[in-house]
Design an enzyme around this catalytic site. Structure first.
Site, PDB file in Angstrom:
ATOM      1  N   ASN A  64      71.769  -1.938  39.095  1.00 44.50           N
ATOM      2  CA  ASN A  64      71.076  -1.338  40.222  1.00 44.50           C
ATOM      3  C   ASN A  64      72.076  -0.697  41.176  1.00 44.50           C
ATOM      4  OD1 ASN A  64      68.437  -2.377  39.463  1.00 44.50           O
ATOM      5  ND2 ASN A  64      69.205  -4.379  40.094  1.00 44.50           N
ATOM      6  N   CYS A  73      65.208  -1.401  32.040  1.00 40.78           N
ATOM      7  CA  CYS A  73      64.748  -0.225  32.778  1.00 40.78           C
ATOM      8  C   CYS A  73      64.062   0.700  31.784  1.00 40.78           C
ATOM      9  CB  CYS A  73      65.924   0.487  33.464  1.00 40.78           C
ATOM     10  SG  CYS A  73      65.459   2.039  34.266  1.00 40.78           S
ATOM     11  N   ASN A 171      61.912  -7.872  33.073  1.00 41.58           N
ATOM     12  CA  ASN A 171      62.306  -8.030  34.472  1.00 41.58           C
ATOM     13  C   ASN A 171      61.042  -8.283  35.289  1.00 41.58           C
ATOM     14  OD1 ASN A 171      61.262  -5.464  34.158  1.00 41.58           O
ATOM     15  ND2 ASN A 171      62.858  -4.404  35.272  1.00 41.58           N
ATOM     16  N   HIS A 173      57.917  -8.330  37.929  1.00 43.04           N
ATOM     17  CA  HIS A 173      57.093  -7.372  38.662  1.00 43.04           C
ATOM     18  C   HIS A 173      55.943  -8.093  39.361  1.00 43.04           C
ATOM     19  CE1 HIS A 173      58.932  -3.695  37.045  1.00 43.04           C
ATOM     20  NE2 HIS A 173      59.136  -4.433  35.969  1.00 43.04           N
ATOM     21  N   GLU A 222      61.840  -1.102  44.120  1.00 43.10           N
ATOM     22  CA  GLU A 222      62.642  -1.775  43.102  1.00 43.10           C
ATOM     23  C   GLU A 222      63.705  -2.657  43.745  1.00 43.10           C
ATOM     24  OE1 GLU A 222      63.679  -0.066  39.372  1.00 43.10           O
ATOM     25  OE2 GLU A 222      62.803   1.870  39.919  1.00 43.10           O
ATOM     26  N   CYS A 231      59.265   3.984  37.859  1.00 45.52           N
ATOM     27  CA  CYS A 231      59.810   2.757  37.276  1.00 45.52           C
ATOM     28  C   CYS A 231      59.069   2.523  35.974  1.00 45.52           C
ATOM     29  CB  CYS A 231      59.631   1.573  38.225  1.00 45.52           C
ATOM     30  SG  CYS A 231      60.153  -0.017  37.534  1.00 45.52           S
ATOM     31  N   THR A 233      59.356   0.099  33.536  1.00 48.61           N
ATOM     32  CA  THR A 233      58.831  -1.254  33.337  1.00 48.61           C
ATOM     33  C   THR A 233      57.718  -1.541  34.343  1.00 48.61           C
ATOM     34  OG1 THR A 233      60.616  -2.136  34.735  1.00 48.61           O
ATOM     35  CG2 THR A 233      60.945  -2.207  32.341  1.00 48.61           C
ATOM     36  N   GLY A 234      57.831  -0.950  35.542  1.00 44.71           N
ATOM     37  CA  GLY A 234      56.779  -1.116  36.540  1.00 44.71           C
ATOM     38  C   GLY A 234      55.475  -0.488  36.095  1.00 44.71           C
TER      39      GLY A 234
END
Length: 288
Positions: A64, A73, A171, A173, A222, A231, A233-234
């Protein structure tokens, strides 16, 4: 050090060939912070090193903008696929790229010898609270014992209660549904979500407005970076959260500030697929 600036729907990173540029692990956090700075550096949401791998085609090592490591990511891994294909590091259109120790399966749609759109098998969503991770004891209300997923769970942030759905795509969320995403003051509220005591590893937070059964609008805060234009993965987490809350179909288009990403949660396979663009912005050399 040679680098390539790339972006996926405006989620931009600095990409470095780890096989050619030899930087120690101890040096990387400071270098990442300096390079990511949009005023005094190259500028980006972070830095991604593309490394050789033993049991995969390549490894993605992601940082990051604040120098912290991240496990995954989605926009970044699409750009890694474009990088290795466009630069002739592979001629395969089906790749395995490992990130955070987990393999992701990539299909490249090429045009005129260049990767144009990338489809990623993102694997199964992780819903078990301790694996997201989220600490149920720090939520507003204790969930039922043995809850396999926390869906539309109340969480009070800065005096306002939000319904949160927690998903990990490698990751963490936290997804919440709102009536208006454009009017949100994310710099004011985002850090309080990211650093809430219920998230032992901090979290990424997605704010979603459902447009219809096939389209949603999303903004994201993030961890370690702040608001980004997209994002990956978001977007995947949002697709899962939408289905869990009964708000959309399994296949949706996520409209982010930087463009559109297609998400499908195949419930039969329990696999999330993400498809979107990857773009090379410029290349250069920087003194480190």
């Amino acid at each position: 050090m040679y680098f390539t600036k790339m972006q996926g729907c405006g989620n931009d990173y600095i990409y470095v060939d780890g096989a050619k540029e030899h930087i120690t692990q101890a040096e990387k956090p400071d270098i990442v912070r300096r390079l990511s700075d949009r005023h005094f550096g190259i500028g980006g949401d972070g830095v991604i090193f593309i490394n050789p791998a033993v049991d995969a085609d390549f490894e993605m090592e992601m940082y990051n903008a604040d120098g912290s490591r991240s496990e995954m990511c989605g926009n970044g891994i699409r750009c890694v696929a474009k990088y290795v294909y466009d630069k002739g590091l592979t001629d395969k259109t089906d790749l395995v790229i490992v990130s955070g120790g987990k393999p992701k399966y990539i299909h490249i749609h090429e045009k005129n010898g260049k990767a144009e759109r990338i489809r990623v098998n993102m694997g199964s969503p992780i819903l078990e609270p301790k694996l997201v991770p989220v600490d149920p004891s720090k939520l507003d209300e204790a969930p039922n014992a043995g809850s396999e997923a926390l869906v539309n769970t109340p969480l009070t942030v800065l005096g306002k209660t939000y319904g949160m759905t927690f998903v990990s795509m490698g990751n963490p969320h936290a997804v919440t549904f709102v009536d208006d995403v454009k009017g949100l003051d994310l710099p004011a509220i985002g850090p309080s979500f990211e650093n809430h005591v219920c998230f032992p590893n901090r979290t990424n937070t997605e704010f979603v407005r459902v447009m219809d059964r096939k389209n949603i609008e999303m903004r994201v805060w993030e961890r370690g970076t702040g608001e980004t234009l997209a994002c990956g993965t978001g977007c995947c987490a949002c697709g899962v959260a939408c289905v869990l809350n009964g708000l959309t179909d399994e296949s949706i288009t996520v409209h982010v500030l930087g463009g559109e990403i297609e998400i499908t949660w195949d419930r039969g396979e329990n696999v999330v697929y993400m498809t979107g663009p990857a773009v090379t912005v410029f290349e250069g050399e920087v003194k480190i």
